[in-house]
Design a protein around this motif. Structure first.
Motif, short mmCIF file in Angstrom:
data_model
loop_
_atom_site.label_atom_id
_atom_site.label_comp_id
_atom_site.label_asym_id
_atom_site.label_seq_id
_atom_site.Cartn_x
_atom_site.Cartn_y
_atom_site.Cartn_z
N ASP A 281 -30.93 27.54 17.24
CA ASP A 281 -31.53 27.03 18.69
C ASP A 281 -31.74 25.62 18.71
N ALA A 282 -31.16 24.85 17.55
CA ALA A 282 -31.33 23.21 17.62
C ALA A 282 -30.71 22.74 18.92
N PRO A 283 -31.50 21.73 19.37
CA PRO A 283 -30.82 21.11 20.64
C PRO A 283 -29.58 20.15 20.31
N MET A 284 -29.27 19.93 18.92
CA MET A 284 -28.08 19.36 18.43
C MET A 284 -27.06 20.33 17.76
N ALA A 285 -25.87 20.00 18.46
CA ALA A 285 -24.64 20.80 18.01
C ALA A 285 -24.40 20.93 16.61
N VAL A 286 -24.52 21.94 15.66
CA VAL A 286 -24.28 22.12 14.35
C VAL A 286 -23.13 22.99 14.13
N VAL A 287 -22.34 22.44 12.93
CA VAL A 287 -21.36 23.25 12.74
C VAL A 287 -21.23 23.28 11.17
N ALA A 288 -20.73 24.34 10.76
CA ALA A 288 -20.43 24.44 9.43
C ALA A 288 -18.98 24.69 8.96
#
Length: 363
Positions: A12-19
């Motif tokens: 749900d973070a407003p920043m894009a997160v990719v692993a």
């Protein structure tokens, strides 16, 4: 529970997160990342993050030092450049990327925190464009002022050339022309043409603050050399020009620039509104404790009160057809000699302009 809570924060973070794994293959992404890039990033076969972010070299990030260096270059407050990304619908965006390593079941991964800085870059670009436009317009205006300045400064020697040649032409038309006078007028015209070329050269040095032309000069000779021009100007208005400069006064200065200073001040005095008295202009020089003072004063009506605060401002003039550059050029010349110019009460009853060359060296 802690793992579930952490997962929900990333999702749900407003920043894009990719692993991604060490090959750059995307193994997981949150909804913000999917929305930013315009598609689901987690699929089979796995997508490469390099498809979406240009110039991203993850395989080199194998040590804590390399990761720390990458993060320092990538964040907005750092000294690096923003990375280009392919945003939703194929649009180009700018991103800052920071990475954090983690391991699961003995496999190494990198979590990528992708911050969209496109609005910031767009705003910076707009500011740079505005600064460029302002600078461009300023240069255009400056070019116009310089052109006006050159025209103003060349007007005097070129007018003198015309007058001397007209006088020579008149003598030639006579039945018994005086060859000596004709030669004299031609030589004077030649001297003024050379002076026009010298004015251009000295104006260039003045604009670049070059003081290489300064040398010890006898002030009486400096003024005497331009007297033919002053006499011609005075004759047009039936004015009288007085000189009080000691032949012993030697000042380190730029000869042509000081002559231009005196010419401008005298012409300014001669162009003042007419009174019921014959116009008189006094040029005097005096050594002082602070340097050498040149004073040009007249018996005209004086400085108009509304012009007191704008006398040395470029393009400010009360003369019909005046360009308002004469006194501005005078100030530039005096300041180039480390001095100052100011108005003062004239002993003749009109306006007085005092120019102090404070860094002059006496010989």
């Amino acid at each position: 529970m802690e793992a579930s809570f952490a997962r929900s924060i990333l999702v749900d973070a407003p920043m894009a997160v990719v692993a991604v794994d060490r090959t750059g293959a995307i193994r997981s992404s949150n909804t913000t990342a999917d929305a930013f890039f315009g598609r689901s990033l987690t699929c089979e076969p796995a997508l490469q993050i390099a498809q979406f972010i240009d110039d991203l070299e993850l395989p080199c990030l194998t040590s804590p030092e390399e990761i720390a260096g990458f993060n320092a270059r990538s964040r907005s407050a750092g000294d690096g450049v923003h990375l280009r990304a392919q945003g939703a619908l194929g649009g180009q965006a700018f991103v800052d990327v920071r990475v954090a390593p983690f391991s699961v079941r003995d496999e190494d991964f990198l979590t990528m925190f992708i911050n969209d800085v496109t609005p910031i870059v767009t705003a910076q670009t707009a500011v740079q464009d505005l600064q460029f436009q302002i600078t461009y317009n300023w240069r255009l205006n400056s070019l116009g002022e310089i052109a006006s300045m050159v025209a103003h400064e060349l007007n005097q020697p070129l007018s003198a050339v015309i007058n001397f040649l007209d006088a020579a032409k008149t003598l030639v038309a006579r039945d018994s022309p005086d060859q000596t006078k004709i030669t004299n007028y031609i030589e004077r015209a030649q001297g003024q043409a050379e002076r026009a070329a010298d004015v251009i050269r000295r104006l260039r040095s003045l604009m670049s603050h070059d003081t290489g032309f300064q040398a010890p000069e006898v002030m009486a000779e400096v003024v005497a050399e331009i007297m033919p021009i002053l006499v011609l100007s005075a004759r047009e208005t039936d004015a009288e020009i007085l000189i009080e400069v000691s032949p012993e006064d030697v000042v380190r200065c730029d000869r042509v620039q000081i002559q231009q200073l005196v010419l401008n001040l005298v012409r300014n005095a001669l162009d003042a509104p007419v009174t019921d008295r014959r116009r008189r202009v006094m040029i005097s020089g005096l050594s002082t404790e602070r340097g050498y003072r040149i004073l040009v004063e007249d018996n005209g009506p004086g400085v108009a009160p509304e012009m007191t605060d704008r006398l040395f401002v470029p393009l400010a003039s009360t003369k019909v057809g005046g360009m308002g550059l004469g006194l501005s050029i005078c100030r530039t010349i005096v300041e180039a000699h480390g001095g100052e110019i100011r108005t003062e009460a004239s002993s003749l009853g009109g306006a007085g302009f005092s120019c102090t060359l404070m860094d002059s060296e006496y010989v």
